[in-house]
Design a protein around this motif. Structure first.
Motif, PDB file in Angstrom:
ATOM      1  N   HIS A 110       4.602   5.490  -5.350  1.00 23.43           N
ATOM      2  CA  HIS A 110       4.608   5.520  -6.817  1.00 23.43           C
ATOM      3  C   HIS A 110       3.726   6.651  -7.335  1.00 23.43           C
ATOM      4  N   SER A 111       2.537   6.761  -6.799  1.00 23.37           N
ATOM      5  CA  SER A 111       1.594   7.786  -7.232  1.00 23.37           C
ATOM      6  C   SER A 111       2.094   9.193  -6.907  1.00 23.37           C
ATOM      7  N   GLU A 112       2.614   9.382  -5.699  1.00 25.37           N
ATOM      8  CA  GLU A 112       3.098  10.706  -5.293  1.00 25.37           C
ATOM      9  C   GLU A 112       4.322  11.137  -6.094  1.00 25.37           C
TER      10      GLU A 112
ATOM     11  N   TRP B  92       9.799  10.317   2.188  1.00 34.10           N
ATOM     12  CA  TRP B  92       9.595   8.870   2.069  1.00 34.10           C
ATOM     13  C   TRP B  92      10.791   8.083   2.615  1.00 34.10           C
TER      14      TRP B  92
ATOM     15  N   GLY C 124       0.823  -1.209   0.000  1.00 35.28           N
ATOM     16  CA  GLY C 124       0.000   0.000   0.000  1.00 35.28           C
ATOM     17  C   GLY C 124       0.854   1.254   0.000  1.00 35.28           C
ATOM     18  N   GLN C 125       1.888   1.255   0.822  1.00 33.51           N
ATOM     19  CA  GLN C 125       2.790   2.407   0.883  1.00 33.51           C
ATOM     20  C   GLN C 125       3.554   2.561  -0.426  1.00 33.51           C
TER      21      GLN C 125
ATOM     22  N   THR D  74       2.570   1.671  -3.388  1.00 32.13           N
ATOM     23  CA  THR D  74       1.638   2.216  -4.389  1.00 32.13           C
ATOM     24  C   THR D  74       1.440   3.717  -4.173  1.00 32.13           C
ATOM     25  N   GLU D  75       1.327   4.126  -2.918  1.00 35.43           N
ATOM     26  CA  GLU D  75       1.183   5.547  -2.598  1.00 35.43           C
ATOM     27  C   GLU D  75       2.447   6.311  -3.002  1.00 35.43           C
TER      28      GLU D  75
END
Length: 164
Positions: free
Chosen positions: A99-101, A125, A93-94, A96-97
């Motif tokens: 990657h998006s950010e 991060w 989950g982190q 993916t977050e």
């Protein structure tokens, strides 16, 4: 491909007034100089070059991240993430977050905002990944540790433990 201001200067333009015009043009943005051998050289402000180099480095790391994330977790190694190996300690989950950010930050930096936008996000991060890499910190953050088993230590207890 770098877009220049339109005019292509020759080495002969660098004598007299042409030199000043060439430098002024380069201060405004990428400016092309053609050598007698026909090679094109581009002069631009150092800040622009640093921005481009930063974008290149971050883009390469993003591609490595993307490639690593395309494989199942058990097939990934920290080295697969390149310069961003610290993300190996993040959960899915982190990750993916992250990657998006980073994708969003790269788009904004590529659209003319400062590359420090990406650098600052990576620093944040890195701190998160550092916490997630430590089993005790991770357990506390995920509330999977039973803190009832912990004992509060006061200054006197610490001094005694240190042999004072």
């Amino acid at each position: 491909m770098i877009t220049t201001n339109g005019r292509i200067y020759q080495t002969s333009d660098l004598s007299g007034r042409g030199r000043k015009e060439f430098i002024e043009a380069a201060q405004r943005g990428p400016t092309t100089l053609r050598t007698p051998e026909g090679e094109s050289l581009v002069m631009l402000p150092a800040a622009d070059l640093e921005h481009l180099a930063g974008m290149r480095d971050h883009a390469l790391n993003f591609l490595m991240l993307d490639n690593a994330m395309s494989r199942p977790r058990e097939q990934r190694r920290a080295a697969d993430f390149g310069g961003w190996a610290f993300v190996a300690s993040l959960d899915e989950g982190q990750l993916t977050e992250f990657h998006s950010e980073v994708n969003d930050a790269l788009i904004r930096a590529g659209s003319g905002q400062a590359i420090s936008l990406v650098d600052d996000l990576l620093d944040e991060w890195r701190a998160t990944a550092s916490l997630m890499a430590d089993p005790v910190s991770r357990g506390i953050l995920e509330e999977s540790m039973d803190i009832e088993e912990w004992t509060e230590v006061g200054p006197d207890d610490w001094a005694t433990a240190q042999g004072a």
